[in-house]
Scaffold this motif. Structure first.
Motif, PDB file in Angstrom:
ATOM      1  N   LEU A 119     -75.757   9.380 102.018  1.00  0.00           N
ATOM      2  CA  LEU A 119     -76.326  10.596 102.597  1.00  0.00           C
ATOM      3  C   LEU A 119     -76.368  11.744 101.601  1.00  0.00           C
ATOM      4  N   ALA A 120     -75.875  11.525 100.392  1.00  0.00           N
ATOM      5  CA  ALA A 120     -75.699  12.604  99.419  1.00  0.00           C
ATOM      6  C   ALA A 120     -76.774  12.560  98.334  1.00  0.00           C
ATOM      7  N   GLY A 121     -77.308  13.730  97.998  1.00  0.00           N
ATOM      8  CA  GLY A 121     -78.239  13.805  96.887  1.00  0.00           C
ATOM      9  C   GLY A 121     -77.553  13.622  95.556  1.00  0.00           C
ATOM     10  N   THR A 122     -76.292  14.063  95.471  1.00  0.00           N
ATOM     11  CA  THR A 122     -75.500  13.965  94.238  1.00  0.00           C
ATOM     12  C   THR A 122     -74.197  13.248  94.544  1.00  0.00           C
ATOM     13  N   VAL A 123     -73.768  12.422  93.603  1.00  0.00           N
ATOM     14  CA  VAL A 123     -72.498  11.709  93.724  1.00  0.00           C
ATOM     15  C   VAL A 123     -71.727  11.915  92.434  1.00  0.00           C
ATOM     16  N   HIS A 124     -70.453  12.266  92.535  1.00  0.00           N
ATOM     17  CA  HIS A 124     -69.556  12.385  91.381  1.00  0.00           C
ATOM     18  C   HIS A 124     -68.702  11.127  91.288  1.00  0.00           C
ATOM     19  N   LEU A 125     -68.700  10.491  90.126  1.00  0.00           N
ATOM     20  CA  LEU A 125     -67.914   9.270  89.932  1.00  0.00           C
ATOM     21  C   LEU A 125     -66.817   9.520  88.921  1.00  0.00           C
ATOM     22  N   GLY A 126     -65.608   9.547  89.413  1.00  0.00           N
ATOM     23  CA  GLY A 126     -64.395   9.833  88.670  1.00  0.00           C
ATOM     24  C   GLY A 126     -63.440  10.411  89.687  1.00  0.00           C
ATOM     25  N   PRO A 127     -62.624   9.592  90.319  1.00  0.00           N
ATOM     26  CA  PRO A 127     -61.935  10.056  91.534  1.00  0.00           C
ATOM     27  C   PRO A 127     -60.896  11.139  91.315  1.00  0.00           C
ATOM     28  N   SER A 128     -60.085  11.013  90.292  1.00  0.00           N
ATOM     29  CA  SER A 128     -58.920  11.892  90.189  1.00  0.00           C
ATOM     30  C   SER A 128     -59.134  13.033  89.208  1.00  0.00           C
ATOM     31  N   PHE A 129     -58.375  14.092  89.413  1.00  0.00           N
ATOM     32  CA  PHE A 129     -58.390  15.220  88.486  1.00  0.00           C
ATOM     33  C   PHE A 129     -58.055  14.738  87.079  1.00  0.00           C
ATOM     34  N   ALA A 130     -57.028  13.906  86.950  1.00  0.00           N
ATOM     35  CA  ALA A 130     -56.596  13.453  85.630  1.00  0.00           C
ATOM     36  C   ALA A 130     -57.677  12.639  84.933  1.00  0.00           C
ATOM     37  N   GLU A 131     -58.358  11.769  85.679  1.00  0.00           N
ATOM     38  CA  GLU A 131     -59.396  10.939  85.060  1.00  0.00           C
ATOM     39  C   GLU A 131     -60.563  11.786  84.569  1.00  0.00           C
ATOM     40  N   ILE A 132     -60.974  12.765  85.341  1.00  0.00           N
ATOM     41  CA  ILE A 132     -62.085  13.628  84.944  1.00  0.00           C
ATOM     42  C   ILE A 132     -61.702  14.463  83.733  1.00  0.00           C
ATOM     43  N   ASP A 133     -60.509  15.042  83.763  1.00  0.00           N
ATOM     44  CA  ASP A 133     -60.073  15.869  82.637  1.00  0.00           C
ATOM     45  C   ASP A 133     -59.929  15.040  81.369  1.00  0.00           C
ATOM     46  N   THR A 134     -59.445  13.813  81.489  1.00  0.00           N
ATOM     47  CA  THR A 134     -59.312  12.939  80.320  1.00  0.00           C
ATOM     48  C   THR A 134     -60.677  12.671  79.696  1.00  0.00           C
ATOM     49  N   ALA A 135     -61.688  12.439  80.521  1.00  0.00           N
ATOM     50  CA  ALA A 135     -63.030  12.178  80.002  1.00  0.00           C
ATOM     51  C   ALA A 135     -63.592  13.404  79.287  1.00  0.00           C
ATOM     52  N   LEU A 136     -63.397  14.591  79.858  1.00  0.00           N
ATOM     53  CA  LEU A 136     -63.900  15.804  79.225  1.00  0.00           C
ATOM     54  C   LEU A 136     -63.177  16.100  77.919  1.00  0.00           C
ATOM     55  N   ARG A 137     -61.871  15.920  77.907  1.00  0.00           N
ATOM     56  CA  ARG A 137     -61.100  16.173  76.691  1.00  0.00           C
ATOM     57  C   ARG A 137     -61.484  15.211  75.572  1.00  0.00           C
ATOM     58  N   ALA A 138     -61.763  13.978  75.934  1.00  0.00           N
ATOM     59  CA  ALA A 138     -62.169  13.007  74.918  1.00  0.00           C
ATOM     60  C   ALA A 138     -63.450  13.461  74.235  1.00  0.00           C
ATOM     61  N   ALA A 139     -64.430  13.910  75.005  1.00  0.00           N
ATOM     62  CA  ALA A 139     -65.696  14.353  74.414  1.00  0.00           C
ATOM     63  C   ALA A 139     -65.479  15.540  73.485  1.00  0.00           C
ATOM     64  N   TYR A 140     -64.591  16.446  73.844  1.00  0.00           N
ATOM     65  CA  TYR A 140     -64.309  17.592  72.971  1.00  0.00           C
ATOM     66  C   TYR A 140     -63.551  17.179  71.712  1.00  0.00           C
ATOM     67  N   ARG A 141     -62.759  16.114  71.795  1.00  0.00           N
ATOM     68  CA  ARG A 141     -62.025  15.621  70.615  1.00  0.00           C
ATOM     69  C   ARG A 141     -62.902  14.800  69.686  1.00  0.00           C
ATOM     70  N   GLY A 142     -64.138  14.498  70.104  1.00  0.00           N
ATOM     71  CA  GLY A 142     -65.003  13.679  69.285  1.00  0.00           C
ATOM     72  C   GLY A 142     -64.906  12.204  69.586  1.00  0.00           C
ATOM     73  N   GLU A 143     -64.401  11.857  70.789  1.00  0.00           N
ATOM     74  CA  GLU A 143     -64.260  10.455  71.172  1.00  0.00           C
ATOM     75  C   GLU A 143     -65.074  10.193  72.440  1.00  0.00           C
ATOM     76  N   ALA A 144     -65.672   9.006  72.492  1.00  0.00           N
ATOM     77  CA  ALA A 144     -66.363   8.616  73.728  1.00  0.00           C
ATOM     78  C   ALA A 144     -65.324   8.222  74.772  1.00  0.00           C
ATOM     79  N   PRO A 145     -65.435   8.702  75.997  1.00  0.00           N
ATOM     80  CA  PRO A 145     -64.440   8.357  77.020  1.00  0.00           C
ATOM     81  C   PRO A 145     -64.539   6.886  77.401  1.00  0.00           C
ATOM     82  N   ALA A 146     -63.387   6.230  77.507  1.00  0.00           N
ATOM     83  CA  ALA A 146     -63.379   4.826  77.930  1.00  0.00           C
ATOM     84  C   ALA A 146     -63.861   4.698  79.369  1.00  0.00           C
ATOM     85  N   THR A 147     -63.488   5.667  80.195  1.00  0.00           N
ATOM     86  CA  THR A 147     -63.949   5.715  81.588  1.00  0.00           C
ATOM     87  C   THR A 147     -64.623   7.057  81.803  1.00  0.00           C
ATOM     88  N   PRO A 148     -65.945   7.101  81.693  1.00  0.00           N
ATOM     89  CA  PRO A 148     -66.618   8.405  81.762  1.00  0.00           C
ATOM     90  C   PRO A 148     -66.659   8.967  83.175  1.00  0.00           C
TER      91      PRO A 148
END
Length: 486
Positions: free
Chosen positions: A309-338
């Protein structure tokens, strides 16, 4: 001799077109020059995969567009813009088939947060029903213009300046923290950065006040409506006209450039002080994105029913998982779980795909200029919440940072946010100036997303730059002159 014109705008993306419309409404003669064959920039739509499958090339869903004070003041509906509102603005699924929803109703959203519902209501309640007062004060440079509603802005600012990591402490459960993190991630900065909490609150409030809609037919429809309105006001648009220098353009009283700061330095060479040019060339860009557009044979088989029913879906359930993905991109690394932002417009707009088909728009964050391939990681993440997804793929259109930049030079290194958004860079860009739209040359203004309020299809960067130019160069504002026949 080339006839002189009042104003020239370089770039026909949403900010450039909004700047041109704002000036034209003030009675200023405007010409727009765009290098691409069509208008749109970051708000354009193409058949990237198969005939009849219409994909948004960059932006897809526009909560700040629907809530933009600039757009809401224009009769864009008369020029073809029709907002599509999905039943749910956003779903945020969790493993096991449950999901948090960001609904049009704050109460429905709170109910999906279980024990944190009351805390969510307390966070958002002071601003419900007050979008028209709040949005003009938030979507601007913080020091350039006196706020219209200072008390309301101060109350919002107390939350907005906080990092998302700090606001997350208001909640006890992972459902609310995950929702907050996903909303904050639209700011493309680690969740410990200032202002990321404000981004989350703003996007949540937008869902309740104006929705998270998309234009029927694709984002191109918004750009075409802006262009048609501009032409109605007497403005001219020249597409397929790359600009390498301001010297290539007609002489004008004022130039507004919807470009990145380093490009401004190139175009205005010899017209700006050397020290200012050096600061522009040192402008810092943020992470890039890796985007995949899919032509599918059927809707995504989400495990969580709310996702359908949603036009947009966010995939990355937890706060920690999302923050880890963002921090990886800023460190110059591709996130293992984006962390993925997914849009599925054809579920609610049949014009986007042939009968039975679907288009899906997905991106994850990667380092600036990254040259790898995130496709497999993206599809693992989708399969985690929609088993059997791969079986539906007809064709993929894959775009890493290099391809994203090739489509739109403003997205340098795949950076779709117009520059780094960590620390306080979102508020004070491209340089630390009280009025960031002006340059040391009184004839030249910057009106791109490298100025506040930054990224998003809202036109407010162009609006503020044009308002400033109209006051300084022509001694008027759009409110002071009305164009005949508007």
């Amino acid at each position: 001799m080339i006839d002189e014109v009042d104003a020239v705008v370089v770039g026909a993306g949403p900010n450039g077109l909004t700047a041109a419309v704002t000036l034209a409404r003030a009675g200023v003669e405007v010409r727009v020059y765009e290098g691409a064959a069509t208008v749109g920039g970051g708000a354009s739509t193409q058949e990237l995969t198969l005939p009849g499958f219409r994909h948004d090339v960059c932006s897809a869903v526009h909560p700040l567009g629907a809530g933009s004070p600039a757009f809401r003041a224009m009769p864009l509906g008369q020029y073809g813009l029709d907002w599509v509102q999905p039943p749910l603005p956003l779903a945020h699924p969790f493993p096991g088939g449950s999901a948090v929803v960001l609904a049009r109703s704050a109460e429905e959203t709170a109910a999906s947060l279980h024990g944190d519902g009351r805390r969510y209501r307390r966070l958002i309640a002071p601003f419900l029903g007050r979008w028209d007062g709040l949005a003009p004060d938030v979507l601007r440079a913080p020091l350039a213009i006196r706020p219209r509603h200072p008390a309301l802005l101060a109350r919002f600012g107390a939350r907005a300046v906080a990092p998302a990591a700090l606001l997350a402490r208001l909640f006890r459960g992972e459902r609310a923290r995950g929702l907050l993190a996903g909303l904050a991630a639209h700011g493309v900065a680690p969740l410990g950065s200032p202002v990321t909490g404000g981004i989350a609150v703003l996007f949540a409030l937008a869902a309740h006040e104006v929705g998270w809609p998309f234009p029927r037919g694709g984002s191109q429809a918004l750009s075409e409506a802006l262009a048609a309105y501009l032409r109605h006001l007497g403005g001219q648009i020249h597409t397929g006209h790359p600009v390498s220098s301001l010297d290539d353009l007609p002489p004008a009283r004022v130039y507004l450039l919807d470009v990145m700061p380093e490009r401004l330095a190139d175009l205005a060479e010899g017209r700006l002080p050397h020290r200012y040019v050096q600061r522009l060339r040192r402008y810092r860009h943020g992470p890039g994105v890796f985007k995949v557009d899919y032509a599918l044979s059927a809707p995504v088989p989400w495990t969580a029913p709310a996702c359908t029913l949603a036009g947009t879906v966010h995939l990355g359930p937890s706060f920690a998982e999302i923050d880890t993905a963002l921090r990886a991109a800023y460190r110059g690394e591709a996130p293992a779980t984006p962390f993925l932002i997914v849009a599925q417009p054809s579920l609610f707009d049949s014009s986007r795909a042939p009968d039975g088909g679907q288009v899906l728009w997905v991106y994850g964050h990667v380092p600036h200029g990254w040259r790898g391939d995130l496709t497999a990681a993206i599809e693992r993440q989708i399969e985690r919440f929609a088993p059997g997804f791969r079986d539906l793929i007809l064709v993929r259109s894959i775009a890493g940072p290099a391809q994203i930049q090739a489509r739109n030079p403003n997205n340098a290194g795949g950076d779709i946010a117009g520059g780094a958004c960590d620390r306080l860079r979102l508020l004070f860009r491209p340089t630390a100036a009280r009025v960031p739209y002006a340059t040391p040359n009184p004839d030249i203004y910057l009106c791109s997303s490298a100025t506040p309020p930054g990224p998003g299809v809202h036109g407010m960067c162009g609006y503020h730059a044009a308002q400033l130019a109209a006051r300084r160069m022509f001694g008027m504002t759009p409110a002071e002159r009305t164009v005949k026949g508007e």
